[in-house]
Scaffold this motif. Structure first.
Motif, mmCIF file in Angstrom:
data_model
loop_
_atom_site.group_PDB
_atom_site.id
_atom_site.type_symbol
_atom_site.label_atom_id
_atom_site.label_comp_id
_atom_site.label_asym_id
_atom_site.label_seq_id
_atom_site.Cartn_x
_atom_site.Cartn_y
_atom_site.Cartn_z
ATOM 1 N N PHE A 198 7.036 27.599 49.926
ATOM 2 C CA PHE A 198 6.287 27.097 48.769
ATOM 3 C C PHE A 198 7.076 26.027 48.019
ATOM 4 N N TYR A 199 8.420 26.131 48.072
ATOM 5 C CA TYR A 199 9.280 25.188 47.338
ATOM 6 C C TYR A 199 9.898 24.137 48.270
ATOM 7 N N LYS A 200 9.300 23.908 49.440
ATOM 8 C CA LYS A 200 9.943 23.011 50.405
ATOM 9 C C LYS A 200 10.097 21.593 49.884
ATOM 10 N N THR A 201 9.244 21.197 48.949
ATOM 11 C CA THR A 201 9.388 19.858 48.365
ATOM 12 C C THR A 201 10.141 19.884 47.035
ATOM 13 N N ASP A 202 10.605 21.075 46.635
ATOM 14 C CA ASP A 202 11.296 21.205 45.336
ATOM 15 C C ASP A 202 12.521 22.106 45.505
ATOM 16 N N THR A 219 16.329 26.674 43.914
ATOM 17 C CA THR A 219 17.655 27.099 43.431
ATOM 18 C C THR A 219 17.554 27.748 42.059
ATOM 19 N N ALA A 220 16.756 27.164 41.169
ATOM 20 C CA ALA A 220 16.587 27.744 39.832
ATOM 21 C C ALA A 220 15.941 29.117 39.909
ATOM 22 N N LEU A 221 14.956 29.263 40.831
ATOM 23 C CA LEU A 221 14.299 30.566 40.986
ATOM 24 C C LEU A 221 15.291 31.613 41.486
ATOM 25 N N ARG A 249 6.848 35.215 34.762
ATOM 26 C CA ARG A 249 6.432 34.105 35.633
ATOM 27 C C ARG A 249 4.914 33.982 35.688
ATOM 28 N N ARG A 250 4.205 35.131 35.646
ATOM 29 C CA ARG A 250 2.741 35.069 35.627
ATOM 30 C C ARG A 250 2.240 34.393 34.348
ATOM 31 N N THR A 251 2.870 34.732 33.230
ATOM 32 C CA THR A 251 2.479 34.109 31.969
ATOM 33 C C THR A 251 2.706 32.600 32.016
ATOM 34 N N GLU A 252 3.875 32.201 32.560
ATOM 35 C CA GLU A 252 4.176 30.771 32.676
ATOM 36 C C GLU A 252 3.183 30.075 33.600
ATOM 37 N N ALA A 253 2.810 30.754 34.711
ATOM 38 C CA ALA A 253 1.881 30.142 35.658
ATOM 39 C C ALA A 253 0.497 29.974 35.043
ATOM 40 N N GLU A 254 0.056 30.982 34.295
ATOM 41 C CA GLU A 254 -1.259 30.889 33.667
ATOM 42 C C GLU A 254 -1.308 29.764 32.636
ATOM 43 N N SER A 255 -0.228 29.615 31.862
ATOM 44 C CA SER A 255 -0.222 28.541 30.860
ATOM 45 C C SER A 255 -0.082 27.175 31.509
ATOM 46 N N LEU A 294 7.711 38.198 43.105
ATOM 47 C CA LEU A 294 8.949 38.564 43.793
ATOM 48 C C LEU A 294 8.990 40.080 43.971
ATOM 49 N N ASP A 295 9.298 40.497 45.193
ATOM 50 C CA ASP A 295 9.363 41.927 45.500
ATOM 51 C C ASP A 295 10.710 42.200 46.145
ATOM 52 N N VAL A 296 11.364 43.277 45.751
ATOM 53 C CA VAL A 296 12.702 43.551 46.242
ATOM 54 C C VAL A 296 12.730 44.903 46.936
ATOM 55 N N GLY A 297 13.469 44.980 48.034
ATOM 56 C CA GLY A 297 13.734 46.233 48.728
ATOM 57 C C GLY A 297 15.209 46.578 48.610
ATOM 58 N N ILE A 298 15.510 47.867 48.465
ATOM 59 C CA ILE A 298 16.880 48.308 48.202
ATOM 60 C C ILE A 298 17.242 49.445 49.143
#
Length: 762
Positions: free
Chosen positions: A509-513, A518-520, A582-588, A596-600
């Motif tokens: 998704f970030y291939k052009t950015d 890196t920030a994510l 991030r959802r709030t930022e995306a909606e605005s 993002l989902d993490v496995g441990i």
């Protein structure tokens, strides 16, 4: 050239500001910055002791309290003092206080008949007896004239009490107040005579002073052999340690209760007050000289509360006191009743009746066991502090670290031994705490100065090698400049691997950015890292979007399994918060967002931890089979539809605190023996909940039915567990078992199947 310069005279520059600074610098280098700093601190500490602020005084007083607690006063075998106690039992039988004065007269007569040498009241009788018959005749309404006449004909209670007082030596109590109180009698009040000998121009100004003095009724004051003030003023912290023997109250010098008791007992008419330039030195009675501080106070050496001093007033009035109990004794009449509010805090007791404080003071005076603080105490403390501290400053460069420590210990021991010997052997209170504290601060100043000098050297190493070596190695080199060696130690550790699921899709998704990617990564790795560090974990390495961490090294951690489990739960919570933000930022912003989902995976076992690598490059890391298993467990979290997968050692260590459920028996890729897998579904509070109890029981039934080949029961239990596990994020696990039951129903597993799942991927 000036004549002075031509003749080789003194350079005027040596007297300039720069010359003075150079001379100070040379002196500082010769003496050493540590010794200069310690010397300056010593001067400051000596000034503090001379000014004696409240904090220093409080420390000193607490130390004196501790000495009394360690060696309380031992009462004499033959007690010279007894207490008649208006206790709860007496109030219960004869009614509430104040009692009628005829009853107090009865106590006086009983004590006289019992052979008491002297009676003293820790009570002031400043108002007429409210139960006196003549007073009742005037104040009680609706009485017949005959009844009033009968009451008026009866004797006045205060006169009866005064007559009883006049038949034996009795000392009445008075109390000092903060407001002036007028004398109500005719003529001047009775007063104890005092004589002053010494050099103080006005000794009254040195005494503890109160504006007012509450006296007894004139008829009682004149009948009594003595009068003494029983007011006790505690220290700032509310503890009674020293009491005045004479004070100034109502504009006149008056003795306190204990001193006037001794005056009456010795037959003296006058108190002799000896003074010097500082104030009062001592008080003198026939055959008794009592040293005091400049304010006329003495330090009481207390014993613990002694019930053996007390005799209930009820027993005195009922005539049930054993014969000889009061013979030839000084008897104090007072109260221990809590409701009469006459309890005091002493170094040994939180609530000692005030009358017992006077009794213990009397025994102090009669047996010569009072404590003393020399008037030169400040000079002694200052001299001891200066001598010990200067000795430490002088010998510090000679003895070295260990020698200086031993020398300081010897100095401290000498202070403690001297203080204890003076207290226990001679009743002298010598303040060893401040010299100990001051010399310790001087010692620590020298130690920390050396430490900061070493730190400066280490900073130079960091500056010199920081560009060429990793920060970790630079820090180790600064702490231990000797060459670093490879190797490690065996240690039981808990290891964690975490990985972001579907990160390849996110990266696409970030291939052009790439900067956005890196920030994510920084945005989600930071909270995950903080969750680990907050639970005392050690970050081993970052592998792209994955983190490897471990617990119980380099610092020991007795609860490393529990801390790893708590960190895993916190990581999930922080990821939820990040996804919500991030959802709030995306909606605005009107753009899509990929959650993002993490496995441990977490496992515990014996590993080797230490500096691993080559002679040219190595890192502090961990090796061992439990590390590999932890990595494989993380890889299975997506397959089993859970967030956290635990190895059996970790699960067994935390299952009594955390809600743990068994997942499966799995033979991971590359292993021949199956391992039991578990998952963590909540925190410690959820472990204690009724809901988890129900879920754990149904879950265990599902696992048992599955391994027993009961496919219908397995599927039914999986559906029931799914209903109980709403919101726990383990739906995938129960969907997996339902699918397995359906598949095995159609095609049963082979004979000899033991319920073990064989992993085909890492």
């Amino acid at each position: 050239m000036t004549p002075l310069a031509a003749s080789g005279g003194t350079d005027p520059g040596r007297f300039s500001g720069r010359g003075v600074l150079r001379r100070i610098g040379r002196i500082g280098r010769r003496v050493g910055p540590g010794r200069l700093l310690a010397g300056g601190l010593l001067v400051l500490l000596l000034l503090v002791r001379i000014t004696d602020p409240p904090a220093v005084e409080a420390l000193r007083l607490r130390t004196f309290d501790a000495m009394q607690a360690l060696a309380p006063r031992v009462p004499p075998a033959e007690r010279p003092v007894a207490i008649v106690d208006v206790d709860e039992a007496s109030l219960g039988e004869f009614g509430q206080w104040p009692w009628t004065r005829t009853r107090l007269a009865a106590i006086c007569r009983a004590l006289q008949e019992a052979g008491a040498a002297l009676v003293a009241f820790d009570i002031v009788f400043s108002e007429p007896d409210r139960l006196s018959p003549p007073l009742l005749a005037r104040t009680v309404p609706n009485l017949s004239e005959a009844a009033r006449a009968d009451l008026r004909a009866q004797p006045d209670s205060d006169a009866v009490f005064a007559a009883a007082i006049g038949r034996m030596p009795v000392v009445l109590g008075q109390t000092a107040t903060t407001t002036p109180v007028a004398w109500t009698g005719d003529g001047p009040p009775p007063q104890t005579g005092t004589a002053v000998v010494g050099t103080h121009p006005d000794p009254e100004t040195a005494l503890v002073a109160f504006p007012g003095l509450v006296r007894n009724l004139p008829v009682l004051e004149r009948a009594a052999a003595g009068r003494g003030v029983f007011t006790i003023s505690p220290e700032r912290d509310g503890v009674v340690r020293r009491v005045p023997l004479v004070l100034r109250a109502g504009g006149t010098v008056v003795p306190t209760l204990a001193l006037d008791i001794l005056r009456v007992a010795t037959g003296a008419d006058t108190l002799l007050i000896r003074t010097d330039e500082a104030g009062v030195v001592s008080l003198r009675l026939p055959d008794l000289t009592v040293p005091t501080d400049p304010r006329g106070q003495i330090w009481v050496r207390f014993g613990p509360h002694d019930p053996g001093l007390y005799v209930s007033a009820r027993d005195v009035l009922n005539g049930t006191v054993p014969p000889g109990r009061f013979r030839d004794r000084i008897v104090l009449v007072g109260t221990s009743s809590v409701g009469l509010l006459d309890n005091r805090t002493t170094p040994l007791d939180r609530a000692m009746p005030g009358v017992e404080v006077h009794a213990q003071l009397l025994e102090n005076l009669l047996t010569g066991t009072t404590l003393t603080v020399p008037n030169e105490a400040v000079l002694i403390a200052v001299g001891a502090t200066a001598a010990a501290s200067l000795a430490i400053i002088l010998v510090a460069p000679i003895l070295g670290a260990l020698g200086l420590l031993l020398f300081g210990a010897v100095v401290a021991a000498l202070f403690v031994v001297a203080s204890w010997h003076l207290f226990s052997g001679h009743g002298i209170l010598f303040d060893a705490t401040y010299p100990l504290l001051a010399t310790s601060l001087v010692y620590l100043t020298l130690v920390f100065t050396n430490y900061f000098r070493e730190q400066a050297g280490r900073r130079r190493i960091r500056l010199a090698f920081g560009r060429y070596l990793s920060p970790d190695l630079v820090e180790q080199l600064a702490l231990s400049p000797e060459p670093l060696r490879l190797g490690g130690v065996e240690q039981r550790l808990t290891i964690m691997f975490s990985d972001v699921r579907g990160f390849t899709t996110i990266a696409e998704f970030y291939k052009t950015d790439p900067a956005g990617l890196t920030a994510l990564m920084n945005r989600f790795l930071t909270p995950l890292t903080n969750a680990i560090l907050d639970r005392k974990g050690t970050i081993d390495k970052y592998m792209g979007d994955a983190i490897m961490a471990f617990w119980n090294a380099p610092l020991p951690n007795a609860e490393h399994e529990a801390h790893a489990a708590a960190a895993a739960l916190d990581m999930l919570a922080r990821m939820d918060a990040l996804n919500a933000a991030r959802r709030t930022e995306a909606e605005s912003g009107g753009h899509p967002v990929l959650p993002l989902d993490v496995g441990i995976g977490i496992n515990t076992g014996d590993c080797v931890v230490g500096n691993m690598g080559s002679d040219l490059r190595f890192d502090y890391s961990v090796l061992g089979d439990p590390v590999n298993v932890a990595s494989r467990l993380e890889g299975q979290s997506k397959f089993y539809g859970v967030k956290i997968v635990l190895g059996e050692p970790t699960a067994q260590a935390i299952r009594d605190r955390f809600p743990v459920l068994e997942i499966d028996l799995l033979q991971v890729k590359g292993k021949t023996e199956p391992v039991a897998l578990f998952t963590l579904v909540g925190d410690e509070a959820f472990r204690r909940s009724e809901r988890f109890g129900q879920l754990a029981a149904r879950h265990a039934g599902m696992i048992a039915a599955y391994r027993a080949r009961h496919w219908d029961e397995t599927e039914a239990a999986a559906q029931a567990c799914r209903a109980l596990a709403v919101g726990l994020r383990i739906d995938g696990l129960y969907a997996l078992y339902a699918e397995r039951a359906e598949a095995f129903r159609r095609e049963p597993p082979p004979e000899g199947w033991n319920g073990v799942t064989v992993a085909t991927t890492k």
